[in-house]
Design an enzyme around this catalytic site. Structure first.
Site, mmCIF file in Angstrom:
data_model
loop_
_atom_site.group_PDB
_atom_site.id
_atom_site.type_symbol
_atom_site.label_atom_id
_atom_site.label_comp_id
_atom_site.label_asym_id
_atom_site.label_seq_id
_atom_site.Cartn_x
_atom_site.Cartn_y
_atom_site.Cartn_z
ATOM 1 N N LYS A 51 46.488 53.441 44.658
ATOM 2 C CA LYS A 51 47.361 53.717 45.797
ATOM 3 C C LYS A 51 47.922 55.149 45.691
ATOM 4 C CE LYS A 51 48.739 48.815 45.849
ATOM 5 N NZ LYS A 51 49.888 47.868 45.787
ATOM 6 N N TYR B 179 46.314 44.906 54.703
ATOM 7 C CA TYR B 179 47.357 43.979 54.216
ATOM 8 C C TYR B 179 47.713 42.922 55.262
ATOM 9 C CZ TYR B 179 48.436 46.412 49.806
ATOM 10 O OH TYR B 179 48.402 46.930 48.522
ATOM 11 N N ASN C 42 53.347 50.016 42.584
ATOM 12 C CA ASN C 42 52.607 49.416 41.455
ATOM 13 C C ASN C 42 51.185 49.959 41.305
ATOM 14 O OD1 ASN C 42 51.454 48.094 43.576
ATOM 15 N ND2 ASN C 42 52.053 46.034 42.953
ATOM 16 N N HIS D 85 45.578 48.399 43.631
ATOM 17 C CA HIS D 85 45.268 47.156 44.344
ATOM 18 C C HIS D 85 43.954 46.592 43.821
ATOM 19 C CE1 HIS D 85 44.172 44.362 47.540
ATOM 20 N NE2 HIS D 85 42.981 44.916 47.469
ATOM 21 N N GLU E 136 37.372 43.067 52.095
ATOM 22 C CA GLU E 136 37.952 44.385 51.800
ATOM 23 C C GLU E 136 36.862 45.435 51.579
ATOM 24 O OE1 GLU E 136 42.162 42.700 49.968
ATOM 25 O OE2 GLU E 136 40.684 43.517 48.584
#
Ligand code: GTP
Ligand code: MG
Length: 151
Positions: A9, A49, A112, A115, A126
């Site tokens: 990310k 998402y 975080n 992914h 995805e």
């Protein structure tokens, strides 16, 4: 062979953690079959998402994912979906074990750094969302016989 979608990310990219994270998947023995750096639009982040659209943090999460470059990847290997998530660690870095990517390299849930697809269907969806079929590179890796013990 099983494939999963993994993305570093914007926080992971900005913090200079690309090589550290990629090397953990490489050293494990997984095979990189697609990789690109992309700044997703907010609409694209919302698609990625979509399962979380009713959560209170959804808007902030999509703003964040579209705030800078994301390193999108597809990794291949036996059990890579489930074990890839083990390498990544629990969603909240406060609860991730040391030794995992989030445990070692992140502090809060909203940043975080990585992914990973959470199941076979999600991985398929995805990969199809982030990559065109021609961007997935099929090749024989010379180390496969050493990783899997077959010729
Ligand atoms: P991903 O691999 O990014 O999909 O994470 P995950 O599968 O471990 O968790 P989940 O799909 O449930 O949530 C997706 C992302 O939303 C997480 O990685 C976090 O960045 C963010 N997120 C999840 N829960 C919270 C929360 O309670 N607060 C905030 N701010 N962000 C959250
Ligand atoms: Mg998830």
């Amino acid at each position: 062979m099983e494939r999963t979608f993994i993305a570093i990310k914007p926080d992971g990219v900005q913090r200079g953690l690309i090589s550290e994270i990629v090397s953990r998947f490489e050293r494990k023995g997984y095979k990189l079959v697609a990789i690109k750096l992309i700044v997703p639009s907010k609409e694209f982040a919302q698609k990625h998402y979509h399962d979380l659209k009713d959560r209170p943090f959804f808007n902030g999460l999509c703003d964040f994912l579209s705030s800078g470059p994301v390193l999108a990847m597809v990794w291949e290997g036996e059990g890579v979906i489930k074990y890839g998530r083990k390498l990544i660690g629990a969603t909240d870095p406060q609860k991730s074990e040391p030794g995992t990517i989030r445990g070692d390299l992140a502090v809060v849930v909203g940043r975080n750094i990585i992914h990973g697809s959470d199941g076979l269907e999600t991985a398929k969806d995805e990969i199809a969302l982030w990559f065109e079929p021609k961007e997935l590179v099929s090749y024989t890796s010379n180390v496969e016989k050493w990783v899997y013990g077959v010729n």
